[in-house]
Design a protein around this motif. Sequence first.
Motif, PDB file in Angstrom:
ATOM      1  N   LYS A   1       0.829  -1.200   0.000  1.00 24.06           N
ATOM      2  CA  LYS A   1       0.000   0.000   0.000  1.00 24.06           C
ATOM      3  C   LYS A   1       0.872   1.262   0.000  1.00 24.06           C
ATOM      4  CE  LYS A   1      -4.121  -1.932   2.169  1.00 24.06           C
ATOM      5  NZ  LYS A   1      -5.068  -1.850   3.300  1.00 24.06           N
TER       6      LYS A   1
ATOM      7  N   GLU B   1       2.191   1.799  -3.428  1.00 23.97           N
ATOM      8  CA  GLU B   1       1.121   2.280  -4.303  1.00 23.97           C
ATOM      9  C   GLU B   1       0.861   3.767  -4.067  1.00 23.97           C
ATOM     10  OE1 GLU B   1      -3.607   1.356  -5.227  1.00 23.97           O
ATOM     11  OE2 GLU B   1      -2.487   0.155  -3.768  1.00 23.97           O
ATOM     12  N   LEU B   2       0.901   4.205  -2.795  1.00 22.41           N
ATOM     13  CA  LEU B   2       0.682   5.606  -2.467  1.00 22.41           C
ATOM     14  C   LEU B   2       1.804   6.485  -3.032  1.00 22.41           C
ATOM     15  CD1 LEU B   2      -0.946   7.749  -0.994  1.00 22.41           C
ATOM     16  CD2 LEU B   2       0.346   7.219   1.085  1.00 22.41           C
ATOM     17  N   LYS B   3       3.045   6.034  -2.924  1.00 23.27           N
ATOM     18  CA  LYS B   3       4.168   6.784  -3.474  1.00 23.27           C
ATOM     19  C   LYS B   3       4.060   6.905  -4.996  1.00 23.27           C
ATOM     20  CE  LYS B   3       7.538   5.812   0.167  1.00 23.27           C
ATOM     21  NZ  LYS B   3       8.838   5.198   0.487  1.00 23.27           N
ATOM     22  N   SER B   4       3.606   5.819  -5.625  1.00 24.91           N
ATOM     23  CA  SER B   4       3.443   5.850  -7.074  1.00 24.91           C
ATOM     24  C   SER B   4       2.400   6.875  -7.485  1.00 24.91           C
ATOM     25  CB  SER B   4       3.066   4.457  -7.576  1.00 24.91           C
ATOM     26  OG  SER B   4       2.827   4.460  -8.965  1.00 24.91           O
ATOM     27  N   ARG B   5       1.294   6.936  -6.721  1.00 22.42           N
ATOM     28  CA  ARG B   5       0.260   7.920  -7.022  1.00 22.42           C
ATOM     29  C   ARG B   5       0.781   9.347  -6.834  1.00 22.42           C
ATOM     30  NH1 ARG B   5      -5.215   5.466  -4.179  1.00 22.42           N
ATOM     31  NH2 ARG B   5      -5.392   3.601  -5.513  1.00 22.42           N
ATOM     32  N   GLU B   6       1.586   9.581  -5.779  1.00 20.10           N
ATOM     33  CA  GLU B   6       2.137  10.900  -5.541  1.00 20.10           C
ATOM     34  C   GLU B   6       3.052  11.330  -6.688  1.00 20.10           C
ATOM     35  OE1 GLU B   6       4.050  10.728  -1.791  1.00 20.10           O
ATOM     36  OE2 GLU B   6       2.195  10.871  -0.628  1.00 20.10           O
TER      37      GLU B   6
ATOM     38  N   LYS C   1       2.866  10.382  -9.789  1.00 21.79           N
ATOM     39  CA  LYS C   1       2.028  10.693 -10.951  1.00 21.79           C
ATOM     40  C   LYS C   1       1.419  12.098 -10.825  1.00 21.79           C
ATOM     41  CE  LYS C   1       0.761   5.946 -12.139  1.00 21.79           C
ATOM     42  NZ  LYS C   1      -0.366   4.984 -12.291  1.00 21.79           N
ATOM     43  N   VAL C   2       0.945  12.440  -9.611  1.00 20.85           N
ATOM     44  CA  VAL C   2       0.352  13.753  -9.398  1.00 20.85           C
ATOM     45  C   VAL C   2       1.383  14.854  -9.613  1.00 20.85           C
ATOM     46  CG1 VAL C   2      -0.692  15.277  -7.678  1.00 20.85           C
ATOM     47  CG2 VAL C   2      -1.444  12.893  -7.869  1.00 20.85           C
TER      48      VAL C   2
END
Length: 211
Positions: A166, A169-174, A176-177
């Motif tokens: 998790k 996954e959160l770091k990957s989303r950050e 991308k943003v």
Amino acid sequence: MEKSGYLFYTEHDEVIAEAEQKKIDYLEARMDYSRPEVILQVYENAIQERIFKTPVGLLYLKQLQGFLLDQPEIDPEQVKPIPLFVSFCGELREQTNPTPARVKPAQGKKKDGAGYQISVILNVLLVLALLAMFTISFYSEQPNVFNYERAVTDKYASWEQELTEKEQELKSRERKVRNQEMELGIDSKPVDSGEEDVPGREHDDTGQSAE
């Protein structure tokens, strides 16, 4: 001992017969007559260890003997005759059929043979039951007193792996943003200076406000 149909000469003999009846009840509750080879082993052990001495026990041995002789898979030669250790004139047949040394009590420390043998049998069965319970519990999927440490360790490892996934996954989303913000020319970093721009105030190149 009225239930057995025998009238014993002494009270001690009656106590031994009662103990033998308890042995019989205990064995019958666990005997599997679908396996004659097991019945044969019980029969042989009972004779070898002299578990039964009174007519109550000897009658039970006679019933086991008849059952074994009726089984086609059991060789009649394997079914030993039932020895009688008491002569009809009242003398023990110790010379012709001596008691095994390992079960013969020492002089001066004689014990009740029936009670001692019951204790040994129960202790052996208790140990086997505990071993079986330990084995089943150790390999059980459900946490218990035996495999609790292993179950907790496995559960913690599963939680830790899930948390790591998790977090990644959160770091990957950050990332991308941030990439999207950079493409749009948006600076998402916080302003270091504590000053705010005041409407109508202009700044020169030296950083001082123009009057």
